[in-house]
Design a protein around this motif. Structure first.
Motif, PDB file in Angstrom:
ATOM      1  N   ARG A 154       0.714  -1.159   0.080  1.00  0.00           N
ATOM      2  CA  ARG A 154       0.147   0.000   0.057  1.00  0.00           C
ATOM      3  C   ARG A 154       0.848   1.206   0.107  1.00  0.00           C
ATOM      4  O   ARG A 154       0.620   2.097  -0.607  1.00  0.00           O
ATOM      5  CB  ARG A 154      -0.879  -0.026   1.002  1.00  0.00           C
ATOM      6  CG  ARG A 154      -1.897  -1.284   1.058  1.00  0.00           C
ATOM      7  CD  ARG A 154      -2.593  -1.393   2.492  1.00  0.00           C
ATOM      8  NE  ARG A 154      -3.463  -0.061   2.668  1.00  0.00           N
ATOM      9  CZ  ARG A 154      -4.389  -0.062   3.599  1.00  0.00           C
ATOM     10  NH1 ARG A 154      -4.474  -1.145   4.463  1.00  0.00           N
ATOM     11  NH2 ARG A 154      -5.018   1.070   3.886  1.00  0.00           N
ATOM     12  N   TRP A 155       1.937   1.278   0.616  1.00  0.00           N
ATOM     13  CA  TRP A 155       2.821   2.235   0.847  1.00  0.00           C
ATOM     14  C   TRP A 155       3.455   2.387  -0.884  1.00  0.00           C
ATOM     15  O   TRP A 155       3.558   3.776  -1.356  1.00  0.00           O
ATOM     16  CB  TRP A 155       4.075   2.098   1.732  1.00  0.00           C
ATOM     17  CG  TRP A 155       5.204   3.163   1.885  1.00  0.00           C
ATOM     18  CD1 TRP A 155       5.306   4.248   1.961  1.00  0.00           C
ATOM     19  CD2 TRP A 155       6.431   2.860   1.063  1.00  0.00           C
ATOM     20  NE1 TRP A 155       6.166   4.846   1.668  1.00  0.00           N
ATOM     21  CE2 TRP A 155       7.322   3.981   1.113  1.00  0.00           C
ATOM     22  CE3 TRP A 155       7.007   1.495   0.435  1.00  0.00           C
ATOM     23  CZ2 TRP A 155       8.561   4.184   0.495  1.00  0.00           C
ATOM     24  CZ3 TRP A 155       8.293   1.606  -0.177  1.00  0.00           C
ATOM     25  CH2 TRP A 155       9.169   2.880  -0.068  1.00  0.00           C
ATOM     26  N   ALA A 156       3.808   1.450  -1.102  1.00  0.00           N
ATOM     27  CA  ALA A 156       4.697   1.459  -2.604  1.00  0.00           C
ATOM     28  C   ALA A 156       3.762   2.017  -3.512  1.00  0.00           C
ATOM     29  O   ALA A 156       4.129   2.807  -4.619  1.00  0.00           O
ATOM     30  CB  ALA A 156       5.224   0.239  -2.828  1.00  0.00           C
ATOM     31  N   LEU A 157       2.312   1.753  -3.276  1.00  0.00           N
ATOM     32  CA  LEU A 157       1.411   2.251  -4.478  1.00  0.00           C
ATOM     33  C   LEU A 157       0.694   3.759  -4.069  1.00  0.00           C
ATOM     34  O   LEU A 157      -0.137   4.239  -4.823  1.00  0.00           O
ATOM     35  CB  LEU A 157       0.122   1.356  -4.498  1.00  0.00           C
ATOM     36  CG  LEU A 157       0.646   0.040  -5.277  1.00  0.00           C
ATOM     37  CD1 LEU A 157      -0.581  -0.994  -5.068  1.00  0.00           C
ATOM     38  CD2 LEU A 157       1.019   0.220  -6.587  1.00  0.00           C
ATOM     39  N   SER A 158       1.211   4.404  -3.024  1.00  0.00           N
ATOM     40  CA  SER A 158       0.730   5.839  -2.726  1.00  0.00           C
ATOM     41  C   SER A 158       1.118   6.641  -3.590  1.00  0.00           C
ATOM     42  O   SER A 158       2.273   6.566  -4.251  1.00  0.00           O
ATOM     43  CB  SER A 158       1.140   6.023  -1.064  1.00  0.00           C
ATOM     44  OG  SER A 158       2.539   6.175  -1.042  1.00  0.00           O
ATOM     45  N   ASP A 159       0.404   7.819  -3.840  1.00  0.00           N
ATOM     46  CA  ASP A 159       0.821   8.778  -4.602  1.00  0.00           C
ATOM     47  C   ASP A 159       1.551   9.917  -4.032  1.00  0.00           C
ATOM     48  O   ASP A 159       1.993  11.033  -4.517  1.00  0.00           O
ATOM     49  CB  ASP A 159      -0.357   9.529  -5.332  1.00  0.00           C
ATOM     50  CG  ASP A 159      -1.165   8.461  -5.973  1.00  0.00           C
ATOM     51  OD1 ASP A 159      -0.370   7.755  -6.783  1.00  0.00           O
ATOM     52  OD2 ASP A 159      -2.441   8.639  -6.214  1.00  0.00           O
ATOM     53  N   ALA A 160       2.020   9.686  -2.636  1.00  0.00           N
ATOM     54  CA  ALA A 160       2.750  10.607  -1.699  1.00  0.00           C
ATOM     55  C   ALA A 160       4.061  11.044  -2.641  1.00  0.00           C
ATOM     56  O   ALA A 160       4.383  12.188  -2.604  1.00  0.00           O
ATOM     57  CB  ALA A 160       3.000  10.249  -0.608  1.00  0.00           C
ATOM     58  N   MET A 161       4.789   9.965  -2.969  1.00  0.00           N
ATOM     59  CA  MET A 161       6.186  10.154  -3.793  1.00  0.00           C
ATOM     60  C   MET A 161       6.283   9.103  -4.733  1.00  0.00           C
ATOM     61  O   MET A 161       5.996   7.796  -4.277  1.00  0.00           O
ATOM     62  CB  MET A 161       7.097  10.233  -2.811  1.00  0.00           C
ATOM     63  CG  MET A 161       7.684   9.298  -1.852  1.00  0.00           C
ATOM     64  SD  MET A 161       8.829   9.689  -0.573  1.00  0.00           S
ATOM     65  CE  MET A 161       8.077  10.948   0.440  1.00  0.00           C
ATOM     66  N   PRO A 162       7.145   9.163  -5.722  1.00  0.00           N
ATOM     67  CA  PRO A 162       7.476   7.922  -6.647  1.00  0.00           C
ATOM     68  C   PRO A 162       8.394   7.265  -5.561  1.00  0.00           C
ATOM     69  O   PRO A 162       9.294   7.561  -5.004  1.00  0.00           O
ATOM     70  CB  PRO A 162       8.108   8.716  -7.947  1.00  0.00           C
ATOM     71  CG  PRO A 162       8.412  10.011  -7.524  1.00  0.00           C
ATOM     72  CD  PRO A 162       7.479  10.361  -6.349  1.00  0.00           C
ATOM     73  N   VAL A 163       8.270   5.779  -5.964  1.00  0.00           N
ATOM     74  CA  VAL A 163       9.098   4.824  -5.072  1.00  0.00           C
ATOM     75  C   VAL A 163      10.085   4.412  -6.382  1.00  0.00           C
ATOM     76  O   VAL A 163       9.706   4.072  -7.331  1.00  0.00           O
ATOM     77  CB  VAL A 163       8.354   3.627  -4.855  1.00  0.00           C
ATOM     78  CG1 VAL A 163       9.006   2.845  -4.070  1.00  0.00           C
ATOM     79  CG2 VAL A 163       7.033   4.183  -3.695  1.00  0.00           C
ATOM     80  N   PRO A 164      11.312   4.442  -5.865  1.00  0.00           N
ATOM     81  CA  PRO A 164      12.565   4.048  -6.809  1.00  0.00           C
ATOM     82  C   PRO A 164      12.484   2.596  -7.033  1.00  0.00           C
ATOM     83  O   PRO A 164      11.965   1.871  -6.109  1.00  0.00           O
ATOM     84  CB  PRO A 164      13.575   4.427  -6.171  1.00  0.00           C
ATOM     85  CG  PRO A 164      13.464   5.340  -5.073  1.00  0.00           C
ATOM     86  CD  PRO A 164      11.981   5.051  -4.866  1.00  0.00           C
ATOM     87  N   SER A 165      12.608   2.202  -8.439  1.00  0.00           N
ATOM     88  CA  SER A 165      12.598   0.638  -8.529  1.00  0.00           C
ATOM     89  C   SER A 165      13.232  -0.205  -7.656  1.00  0.00           C
ATOM     90  O   SER A 165      12.784  -1.234  -7.360  1.00  0.00           O
ATOM     91  CB  SER A 165      12.979   0.413  -9.950  1.00  0.00           C
ATOM     92  OG  SER A 165      12.222   1.145 -10.996  1.00  0.00           O
TER      93      SER A 165
END
Length: 308
Positions: A154-165
């Motif tokens: 859920r954190w990885a899919l949040s729009d708060a900030m892009p998650v590096p690969s």
């Protein structure tokens, strides 16, 4: 992966889908050691999940192929206008015919792949046998809720900030380790990394979840088990967190001649956690079918004991 030197990897066009095959024993003569094995992975996984089992089968001179099912791994995406399971049944039949002609294979499937194997066994021509391993499609398909509720996901899919690969892959690898294994200490880094390699961005994860929602609806009462006439070896990890082994009662009630191996201390993906044991079960099943001495009286015997 360390097992790759024993495995031939190639692309193929199957029923109109471009996909990837992992193959061992290709030079063995038809009938050598019994029927060939076609290995089917689960939801969100790929043919890579079978690499350790394939390497062990290669050591025994056995013929086996693992395939990326469309929508996963390196395969094309599924068509949106046809049920997923129906597409998979057609693809498995086409792959079997292309690989072995009229020689019927043993279908081995984990999770979603187990459901596909059972669906294929309901159709003609019948496979030589089926080995569903922790098959999806029994009781309510709660596995998808377990995935969606993972805090890391859920954190990885949040729009708060892009998650590096690299961060996304690390999170995916950690989730997989928690959900796929009865004992996470058995997880090998190369196996979890191989799984996570298919998720390079949040877009990949969102596409996977959309596929899962579509599949979830098809896994509600998906079987007509009375139509299955080939031998069945049901394998289930006792610590399966994704698809509880209590679902075994439905298959055993519908197919009294099925044999059931419950693996104590093992989770959702025995092919990764205890590949030697899975290989032993597959080669034993194939040998019994070849000798014509498949015996349903083994049903109900004491489950196998494994060290924790």
């Amino acid at each position: 992966m360390t097992t790759s030197s024993r495995i031939e990897e190639r692309t193929a066009l199957v029923a109109g889908f471009r996909t990837r095959l992992l193959e061992v024993g290709g030079s063995a003569a038809p009938g050598t050691g019994g029927a060939p094995l076609l290995l089917l992975h689960g939801y969100s996984d790929s043919a890579d999940t079978w690499r350790r089992v394939l390497a062990l089968l290669a050591d025994r001179g056995q013929r086996a192929v693992a395939i990326d099912l469309p929508g996963f791994g390196a395969a094309d995406r599924l068509r949106p206008d046809e049920p997923m399971l129906d597409q998979y049944v057609r693809i498995v039949h086409a792959a079997s015919t292309a690989l072995w002609g009229d020689e019927a294979p043993i279908l081995v499937g984990n999770s979603m792949g187990g459901a596909v194997a059972l669906r294929c066994a309901q159709e003609e021509p019948s496979p030589a046998g089926v080995v569903p391993i922790g098959p999806a499609g029994f009781d309510h398909p709660a596995w998808f809720g377990v995935i969606e509720q993972q805090p890391l996901l859920r954190w990885a899919l949040s729009d708060a900030m892009p998650v590096p690969s690299p961060v996304l892959r690390a999170a995916t690898s950690r989730i997989y380790k928690q959900l796929a294994y009865g004992d996470p200490s058995r997880a090998r880094r190369e196996d979890t990394d191989a799984f996570a390699s298919h998720f390079r961005s949040a877009r990949d994860v969102r596409r996977l979840l959309a596929t899962g929602r579509r599949l979830k609806n098809e896994l509600v009462d998906p079987f007509e088990l009375h139509r299955i006439v080939c031998p069945v070896l049901l394998v289930w990890g006792e610590r399966d967190r994704m698809v509880t082994c209590r679902g075994s009662r439905h298959l055993l009630a519908a197919i009294p001649d099925a044999r059931y191996e419950r693996l104590d201390g093992v989770g959702h993906c025995p092919q990764l956690e205890v590949p030697e044991l899975v290989c032993d079960l597959l080669t034993g099943f194939r040998s019994a079918l070849r000798a014509g001495d498949w015996d349903a009286t083994d049903v109900g015997r004491e489950p196998l004991e494994l060290a924790a």
